[in-house]
Design an enzyme around this catalytic site. Sequence first.
Site, PDB file in Angstrom:
ATOM      1  N   CYS A 115       0.834  -1.214   0.000  1.00 36.99           N
ATOM      2  CA  CYS A 115       0.000   0.000   0.000  1.00 36.99           C
ATOM      3  C   CYS A 115       0.860   1.253   0.000  1.00 36.99           C
ATOM      4  O   CYS A 115       0.525   2.253  -0.652  1.00 36.99           O
ATOM      5  CB  CYS A 115      -0.909   0.021   1.231  1.00 36.99           C
ATOM      6  SG  CYS A 115      -2.078  -1.331   1.286  1.00 36.99           S
TER       7      CYS A 115
HETATM    8  C1  BEZ Z   1       0.586  -4.661   1.872  1.00 37.84           C
HETATM    9  O1  BEZ Z   1       0.135  -3.566   1.578  1.00 37.84           O
HETATM   10  O2  BEZ Z   1       1.765  -4.925   1.715  1.00 37.84           O
HETATM   11  C2  BEZ Z   1      -0.302  -5.724   2.426  1.00 37.84           C
HETATM   12  C3  BEZ Z   1      -1.457  -5.376   3.087  1.00 37.84           C
HETATM   13  C4  BEZ Z   1      -2.258  -6.375   3.604  1.00 37.84           C
HETATM   14  C5  BEZ Z   1      -1.906  -7.702   3.456  1.00 37.84           C
HETATM   15  C6  BEZ Z   1      -0.741  -8.029   2.756  1.00 37.84           C
HETATM   16  C7  BEZ Z   1       0.066  -7.029   2.237  1.00 37.84           C
END
Ligand code: BEZ
Length: 219
Positions: free
Chosen positions: A46
């Site tokens: 994210c």
């Molecule tokens: C991420 O943004 O890296 C992420 C968020 C939730 C679960 C897995 C990865």
Amino acid sequence: MPGITIGDTVPNLEVETTQGKLKLHDYFADSWTLLFSHPSDFTPVCTTELGAMAKYESEFHKRGVKLLGLSCDDLGSHREWIKDVEAFTPGCKVTYPIISDTSREIIPQLNMVDPIEGDAGKIVPSRALHIVGPDFKIKLSFLYPSSTGRNMEEVIRALDSLLMASRHKVATPVNWKAGEPVVISPSVSDEEAKKLFPQGFETVDLPSKKTYLRFTTPT
Ligand code: BEZ
């Protein structure tokens, strides 16, 4: 009940964002909008995506497109997270608002719930992205799992296709990019096509001898 999808009107919710309260339809008015959700603040994928949204902001603005993010953490968390995002993507500022949905009442209404993941029994957002038209209707949706970051070049490509199809009676073929030939919509007769596309068009000679595959270059 199935969630909102292409052709549906996004509900006119009042939402809390990093830039204050807003009503979705006020924000969407007279513009195209990318409404995109993130599983959580302070997560690796994210953070890269939010930075990329900021990096591409001039491309979106050039096309008259606004951005509106969403994550379920609170506004204080969003504001701290933005500092990380900006540090990770030097030279970029997160100038677009990010909705806070701590009650998780918004994500089902926007069809942004991850169908698989959860957080201690609570629903979580997927990597959803709706392209919303000036008529408040969803024109295109992406739904990615948390493990897969979105591709901004594909977002821009899809936007360019939608904008093109909203202005001309055309569609865009496989792997199309802005500036390349487009196909004339099947609903357009050859007679109409001659008037609509004075620059001309080329009909592909196919074994069926049907004349449905017509390329033109938009002016
Ligand atoms: C991420 O943004 O890296 C992420 C968020 C939730 C679960 C897995 C990865």
